[in-house]
Write an enzyme that holds these catalytic residues in place. Structure first.
Site, PDB file in Angstrom:
ATOM      1  N   GLU A 168      13.594  11.396  -3.460  1.00 47.16           N
ATOM      2  CA  GLU A 168      13.563  10.440  -4.584  1.00 47.16           C
ATOM      3  C   GLU A 168      13.269  11.165  -5.898  1.00 47.16           C
ATOM      4  O   GLU A 168      13.770  10.775  -6.953  1.00 47.16           O
ATOM      5  CB  GLU A 168      12.531   9.341  -4.298  1.00 47.16           C
ATOM      6  N   ASN A 216       3.450   8.474   3.084  1.00 46.98           N
ATOM      7  CA  ASN A 216       3.858   8.633   1.688  1.00 46.98           C
ATOM      8  C   ASN A 216       3.987   7.220   1.141  1.00 46.98           C
ATOM      9  O   ASN A 216       4.947   6.524   1.448  1.00 46.98           O
ATOM     10  CB  ASN A 216       5.192   9.389   1.610  1.00 46.98           C
ATOM     11  N   TRP A 217       3.003   6.833   0.370  1.00 47.97           N
ATOM     12  CA  TRP A 217       2.964   5.435  -0.091  1.00 47.97           C
ATOM     13  C   TRP A 217       4.006   5.166  -1.184  1.00 47.97           C
ATOM     14  O   TRP A 217       4.265   4.029  -1.522  1.00 47.97           O
ATOM     15  CB  TRP A 217       1.573   5.114  -0.620  1.00 47.97           C
ATOM     16  N   LYS A 218       4.543   6.198  -1.785  1.00 43.68           N
ATOM     17  CA  LYS A 218       5.511   6.060  -2.896  1.00 43.68           C
ATOM     18  C   LYS A 218       4.879   5.230  -4.018  1.00 43.68           C
ATOM     19  O   LYS A 218       3.684   5.346  -4.242  1.00 43.68           O
ATOM     20  CB  LYS A 218       6.823   5.478  -2.362  1.00 43.68           C
ATOM     21  N   SER A 265      12.605   6.456   7.970  1.00 40.15           N
ATOM     22  CA  SER A 265      12.536   5.258   8.822  1.00 40.15           C
ATOM     23  C   SER A 265      11.819   5.509  10.144  1.00 40.15           C
ATOM     24  O   SER A 265      12.139   4.892  11.155  1.00 40.15           O
ATOM     25  CB  SER A 265      13.937   4.679   9.065  1.00 40.15           C
ATOM     26  N   GLU A 315      13.789  15.376   5.837  1.00 44.84           N
ATOM     27  CA  GLU A 315      14.019  13.972   5.524  1.00 44.84           C
ATOM     28  C   GLU A 315      15.485  13.751   5.146  1.00 44.84           C
ATOM     29  O   GLU A 315      15.851  13.936   3.973  1.00 44.84           O
ATOM     30  CB  GLU A 315      13.131  13.542   4.350  1.00 44.84           C
ATOM     31  N   GLY A 332      14.224   4.770   4.010  1.00 48.02           N
ATOM     32  CA  GLY A 332      14.135   3.385   3.555  1.00 48.02           C
ATOM     33  C   GLY A 332      15.325   2.536   3.952  1.00 48.02           C
ATOM     34  O   GLY A 332      15.500   1.418   3.461  1.00 48.02           O
ATOM     35  N   GLY A 349       7.143   6.545   5.230  1.00 45.21           N
ATOM     36  CA  GLY A 349       7.148   5.714   4.023  1.00 45.21           C
ATOM     37  C   GLY A 349       6.679   4.306   4.341  1.00 45.21           C
ATOM     38  O   GLY A 349       5.491   4.041   4.472  1.00 45.21           O
ATOM     39  N   GLY A 350       7.629   3.411   4.502  1.00 44.22           N
ATOM     40  CA  GLY A 350       7.334   1.985   4.679  1.00 44.22           C
ATOM     41  C   GLY A 350       6.264   1.680   5.710  1.00 44.22           C
ATOM     42  O   GLY A 350       5.346   0.877   5.448  1.00 44.22           O
ATOM     43  N   HIS A 378      10.409  15.589  -2.838  1.00 44.27           N
ATOM     44  CA  HIS A 378      10.934  14.425  -2.124  1.00 44.27           C
ATOM     45  C   HIS A 378      12.317  14.080  -2.685  1.00 44.27           C
ATOM     46  O   HIS A 378      12.560  14.233  -3.882  1.00 44.27           O
ATOM     47  CB  HIS A 378       9.977  13.242  -2.297  1.00 44.27           C
TER      48      HIS A 378
HETATM   49  P1  13P Z   1      10.707   5.469   5.017  1.00 45.90           P
HETATM   50  O1  13P Z   1       9.786   5.748   6.186  1.00 45.90           O
HETATM   51  O2  13P Z   1      10.352   4.234   4.265  1.00 45.90           O
HETATM   52  O3  13P Z   1      12.150   5.549   5.424  1.00 45.90           O
HETATM   53  O4  13P Z   1      10.456   6.670   3.978  1.00 45.90           O
HETATM   54  C1  13P Z   1      10.485   7.961   4.446  1.00 45.90           C
HETATM   55  C2  13P Z   1      10.047   8.847   3.358  1.00 45.90           C
HETATM   56  O5  13P Z   1      10.742   9.010   2.369  1.00 45.90           O
HETATM   57  C3  13P Z   1       8.752   9.505   3.475  1.00 45.90           C
HETATM   58  O6  13P Z   1       8.585  10.460   2.491  1.00 45.90           O
END
Ligand code: 13P
Length: 256
Positions: free
Chosen positions: A100, A13-15, A216, A170, A176, A237-238, A98
């Site tokens: 966010e 998930n590149w956000k 994470s 999640e 994050g 994510g990251g 998500h």
């Molecule tokens: P991180 O891997 O950066 O913690 O993000 C997880 C995430 O929200 C994937 O959708």
């Protein structure tokens, strides 16, 4: 059906990261890095990167997803994107609900449900995100909350449509933050998700469901998390923004 027979899915998930130019470079590095994968590999990218992602992933083992979809088919919804627009581009997956989106963009369990239905009716595979905040975990309501999120998200989803649904656990406090849930915590909630789906759709459907962990997950902890019996993959994510890191997670999932 046990874990070996379910589809493991590692999804990035590149956000809100990567311009189309940057996306092209990252995918050029990803394609050779994950080509031997023994699991499904997905990258969920910003709307503006979808064209380049679909073009570059065509003929590879990387599937492309969006990060959101609107619930109406078309019309006066300035700034929104419909399921038909995504499928027409060649997009296969979409992240829905998500944390966010729930936190910053007023998504509710009801809009998550509407988006999931729109995605499924439009031919997309939704990756539906659920999870608790730190306060909710400390209060001891994680399981109740996640059960409710799953039930509402799947309201009106048929047993046939469920075959195209992925659920991602999640925990908000792990996103994050570098604070991963322990493998046991991830297992516990992923198993609870499978259980509630079993109550709704029956054992066989629950056993076939892909349940991911996200929060994470990285090259170092992926193997332990993915080794748990009810953790069928990851939403990353990251670490999905670095081809070498993402490839290590894909390798860990390929081992099962
Ligand atoms: P991180 O891997 O950066 O913690 O993000 C997880 C995430 O929200 C994937 O959708």
């Amino acid at each position: 059906m046990d874990k070996q027979n379910r589809k493991a899915i590692i999804a990035g998930n590149w956000k809100m990261n990567m311009t189309p130019t940057e996306a092209g470079h990252l995918i050029d590095a990803l394609v050779p890095a994950v080509q031997g994968a023994n699991c499904e590999v997905v990258i969920c990218v910003p709307f503006t990167d979808l064209c380049v992602a679909v073009a570059k992933c065509s003929g590879t083992n990387i599937h492309v997803g969006a990060e959101n979809v609107h619930f109406e088919k078309s019309g006066a919804f300035t700034g929104e994107i419909s399921a038909d627009m995504l499928t027409d581009l060649g997009v296969e997956y979409v992240v829905i609900g998500h944390s966010e989106r729930r936190q910053y963009f007023a998504e509710t369990d009801e809009t998550v449900n509407k988006r999931a239905l729109a995605a499924l009716n439009g031919g997309l595979k939704p990756i539906i995100c659920v999870g608790e905040s730190l306060a909710q975990r400390e209060q001891g309501v994680t399981e109740e909350l996640v059960r409710m999120q799953v039930k509402i998200a799947l309201n009106g989803v048929t047993a046939e449509q469920l075959k195209n649904v992925v659920i991602a656990y999640e925990p908000i406090w792990a996103i994050g933050t570098g604070k991963t849930a322990t493998a046991d915590q991830a297992q516990e909630v992923c198993a609870a998700i499978r259980k509630v789906v079993g109550e709704l759709y029956g054992e066989d459907a629950a056993k076939a469901l892909t349940v991911q962990y996200g929060g994470s997950m990285n090259a170092k902890n992926a193997e332990e998390l993915l080794g748990k019996p009810d953790v069928d993959g990851g939403l990353i994510g990251g670490a999905s923004l670095k081809a070498d890191q993402f490839a290590i997670i894909v390798d860990a999932a390929s081992k099962g």
